[in-house]
Design an enzyme around this catalytic site. Structure first.
Site, short mmCIF file in Angstrom:
data_model
loop_
_atom_site.label_atom_id
_atom_site.label_comp_id
_atom_site.label_asym_id
_atom_site.label_seq_id
_atom_site.Cartn_x
_atom_site.Cartn_y
_atom_site.Cartn_z
CG ASP A 251 -0.65 -7.17 -8.70
OD1 ASP A 251 -1.26 -6.14 -9.04
OD2 ASP A 251 -0.06 -7.30 -7.61
CD GLU A 279 -0.27 -2.77 -11.45
OE1 GLU A 279 -0.72 -1.79 -10.86
OE2 GLU A 279 0.23 -3.74 -10.86
CG ASP A 351 -4.49 0.11 -8.45
OD1 ASP A 351 -4.97 -0.15 -7.34
OD2 ASP A 351 -3.88 -0.73 -9.15
C1 NOJ Z 1 -1.30 -3.32 -8.24
C2 NOJ Z 1 -2.74 -3.56 -8.04
O1 NOJ Z 1 -3.47 -3.14 -9.13
C3 NOJ Z 1 -3.07 -2.89 -6.75
O2 NOJ Z 1 -4.43 -2.75 -6.60
C4 NOJ Z 1 -2.43 -3.71 -5.68
O3 NOJ Z 1 -2.65 -3.17 -4.43
C5 NOJ Z 1 -0.92 -3.78 -5.92
N1 NOJ Z 1 -0.60 -4.06 -7.27
C6 NOJ Z 1 -0.27 -4.82 -5.05
O4 NOJ Z 1 -0.69 -6.11 -5.42
#
Ligand code: NOJ
Ligand code: NOJ
Length: 714
Positions: A251, A279, A351
């Site tokens: 993440d 990500e 997201d």
């Molecule tokens: C990115 C994640 O995909 C998202 O869903 C999350 O809220 C944030 N990072 C914080 O961890």
């Protein structure tokens, strides 16, 4: 008697063939996989005993009306749906963070309760969340899921969020536990386990220092440079490896300390077989940190989710822009990313709005699915896509992009298309390892070719809803012959005839590609020399096992060479070899496979590290003056330090300067080694200025973290 023995033997061989795992490829060769992303809480409720656990009671909404509370999905639920997933051709699942999460309710702006049902507020990275497993936070349900998945040929990727613990200003105030024992919390952080900076905002999202060291959405920002936090997070990752996970989706990789992540990856790969992707959120290849993103992907051992391609996919199929948008990203990323076939590609995720919220058109969704499964990169399908799941409230963004899975119908067109293309991905190396070239394009039509040596897949997509196009002048590497559609007409595809041409350009007879059609044609070559399509990991110190994916290695063991040095072989099959990184001088080596008949493969670059990596914070005070666009970099005596490179991509950096003219950054450097290094300025125009004097010298600790603080030498 002889005959009887022989037939007995045949039976035994058959039995062993059929009882072998469905596919036993290693995670470090992930390119042939199809990933399916699951928000555990929203997939399937397999056990009601964990719906409202006592340690975090009141966070469950049985009516499923509060979108920010737990709805009952759990690990047992995923396990119960494993054959549904296997039947779709899914070979890996990425599950939302399974670790023990925030136990309390935090009311939102309007006073409604919210819970960490998504898993991104970890409180104990060594235990399993009680809503997903059992009320004692043990590993039982997790282990059961891993076992069931593996038995069905499905790998498990966990979402791992080491950037932060829980919210820093409410709820549990960041409190972090180590297998039940409180380590520390944000509000009384006497040990310095957290960074205490403001939230990232405004132009800070493009600032290298702020994205790494400021706070992400009020989430208590862990200080990975502290040996306790560094050790804790690496031990937690290793615990998941011990429990059988095959990979990690990391993440917020842009918001962790970049240099530290190299050591996290190295720690995971040193322990065992794995695949890592992160990500790194960005809109497109013009993002101010795009260059940093591909430097990171090329060197850290962590691949990335392909956000620039995601934007182009949504624009082209969702908003009907021209196919040149996709073509441009494929070609730009193709020159920037060394390991582009490892990028993880996707249409939508948790997201952003689901595709059908963007454009409620199943044809377009099918086209986007077929594109993702056949273009370069590892495809990842968001749960429910195959059931046309979407809720368009508020444009369908978070949390409405996370509905409860409503059906498990194995007859949908999307389910069938994913299945067919997943099979093709396994059977034709062109999809996993091949190059990607545009062969014919206009605003509505995209015809591209994937090619790995003699294996070829040609794909034609027409996204126009009403108009067919006559396709003339199309050339392909497919050998002369006629080819039927691998989707058997499911998306209106058809057969083509290829004639003989020259130089890899065989002309295709003119044909009409119908409206909203996808057609896929393929060819696999016969016997040929060994061909390497994949290395994983792409760097490691002596002793680290490297998985080599490809074909024609033969069933009899041959040799693997790192440059001219022959490596120890750990296992050998015709498509996958495991070899051990030899004890050679650190640096870049050309890795080759020679089959037992003496035929030598193509070479792929592998970086031999000096030793396991330790994250060290390097600070240089009062560095030489800089102007806008000039940066200070670190360079030094080993491959980890760039081997005295003075280029933007070769040296370590750019460094960060929250306290100009002092600069710092974290770099992962070889444990126990005495390294030589210097700082340089790389000016906006590329001019290089070295600091004066002799080299700095430092002996890297064998464990933990370390700090170097020197003055720029004038
Ligand atoms: C990115 C994640 O995909 C998202 O869903 C999350 O809220 C944030 N990072 C914080 O961890
Ligand atoms: C390194 C520390 O870890 C970081 O948090 C701090 O902001 C910088 N040093 C300041 O130079």
């Amino acid at each position: 008697m002889r005959k009887l023995l022989q037939s007995l033997l045949n039976v035994l061989v058959l039995i062993s063939l059929f009882s072998a795992p469905i596919h036993s490829t290693l995670a470090s060769d992930f390119k042939r996989e199809v990933i399916y992303q699951i928000i555990t809480d929203r997939f399937f409720d397999g056990s009601s005993t964990n719906n409202n656990p006592s340690q975090s009671s009141g966070l469950y909404d049985a009516t499923k009306t509060n979108w920010r509370e737990y709805w009952g999905g759990d690990l047992a639920g995923i396990q119960q749906k494993i054959s549904y997933l296997a039947g779709m051709g899914v070979t890996a699942i990425w599950i939302s963070p399974p670790v023990d999460n925030l136990n309390t309710n935090i009311p939102d702006g309007s006073g409604n309760p919210t819970a960490s049902y998504h898993g991104y507020q970890g409180r104990d990275f060594k235990r399993i969340e009680e809503h997903f497993g059992n009320t004692s936070n043990t590993w039982t349900d997790f282990d059961n899921l891993v076992t069931a998945a593996h038995q069905n040929g499905i790998k498990i990727i966990i979402d791992f969020a080491p950037n932060h613990s829980t919210q820093d200003n409410a709820g549990e105030f960041g409190a972090l536990y180590d297998n039940g024992v409180l380590l520390g919390n944000y509000t009384n952080d006497t040990n310095g386990y957290f960074h205490h900076n403001p939230n990232i905002s405004g132009s800070g999202w493009d600032d290298r220092y702020q994205v790494q060291y400021y706070t992400l959405f009020d989430l208590a920002d862990l200080n990975q440079e502290h040996a306790t936090i560094d050790g804790y997070l690496k031990a937690a990752a290793q615990l998941f490896q011990q429990h059988g996970v095959d990979g990690f989706r990391i993440d917020a990789v842009k918001h962790l300390t970049w240099g530290w992540e190299y050591s996290l990856a190295n720690s995971i790969y040193s322990y065992g077989d794995s695949f890592l992707f992160g990500e790194w959120y960005q809109g497109n290849t013009s993002d101010p940190l795009y260059h940093d993103s591909y430097k990171f992907a090329n060197k850290s051992g962590i691949s990335l989710l392909d956000f620039p391609l995601n934007t182009a996919i949504r624009n082209v199929f969702g908003s009907n822009t021209n196919f040149s948008d996709i073509d441009a990203v494929i070609s730009q990323e193709g020159t920037n990313f060394t390991w582009k076939e490892d990028l993880v590609t996707f249409i939508d995720n948790h997201d952003m709005s689901r595709f059908l919220s963007l454009n409620n058109n199943n044809n377009r969704l099918h086209e986007a699915i077929a594109f993702t499964l056949t273009s370069r990169g590892i495809p990842c399908i968001y749960y429910g896509t195959e059931q046309y799941l979407h809720n368009d409230t508020g444009g369908g963004t978070d949390p409405y992009n996370r509905p409860m899975m409503a059906a498990f119908d194995t007859n949908t067109t999307a389910y069938q298309v994913i299945n067919k293309l997943s099979t093709l991905r396994r059977n034709n190396t062109a999809l996993a390892y091949g190059s990607m070239a545009q062969r014919w394009i206009n605003n509505d039509v995209y015809i591209y070719e994937r090619k790995f040596f003699g294996n070829v897949v040609l794909v034609a997509i027409n996204k126009n809803e009403t108009t067919g196009y006559s396709i003339s002048g199309l050339n392909t590497s497919l050998p002369p012959g006629s080819y039927s559609d691998q989707l058997t007409g499911t998306l209106a595809g058809l057969s083509i005839t290829v004639n003989s041409g020259s130089g890899g350009n065989n002309p295709v007879n003119t044909f009409t590609l119908p409206a909203h059609a996808v057609s896929v044609w393929q060819f696999t070559e016969g016997s040929a020399s060994p061909q390497i399509g994949s290395l994983g990991p792409t760097s490691g110190q002596s002793g680290v096992k490297v998985t080599i994916g490809g074909k024609n290695f033969g069933t009899t063991t041959g040799t693997v060479k790192f440059g001219t040095t022959t490596a120890t072989i750990n296992s050998w099959s015709s498509t996958q070899i495991v070899a051990t990184t030899p004890a050679v001088t650190n640096g870049n080596y050309n890795l080759t496979v020679t089959n037992s008949g003496g035929q030598v493969s193509n070479g792929i670059q592998y970086t031999v590290l000096t030793a396991k990596l330790i994250p060290i914070t390097f600070t240089v005070n009062n560095a030489t003056p800089t102007q806008t666009g000039d940066y200070i970099f670190l360079t030094g005596s080993t491959v980890e330090l760039g081997n005295w490179s003075t280029t933007w991509d070769g040296a370590v950096g750019p460094m960060l300067t929250p306290n100009y003219p002092n600069w710092f950054l974290v770099a992962s450097v070889p444990a126990g080694q005495t390294i030589q290094f210097k700082f340089i300025k790389i000016a906006a125009n590329g001019a290089v200025t070295w600091e004066a004097g002799s080299n700095h010298q430092y002996t890297v600790p064998t464990s933990g973290t370390g700090f170097v603080n020197v003055n720029w030498q004038y």
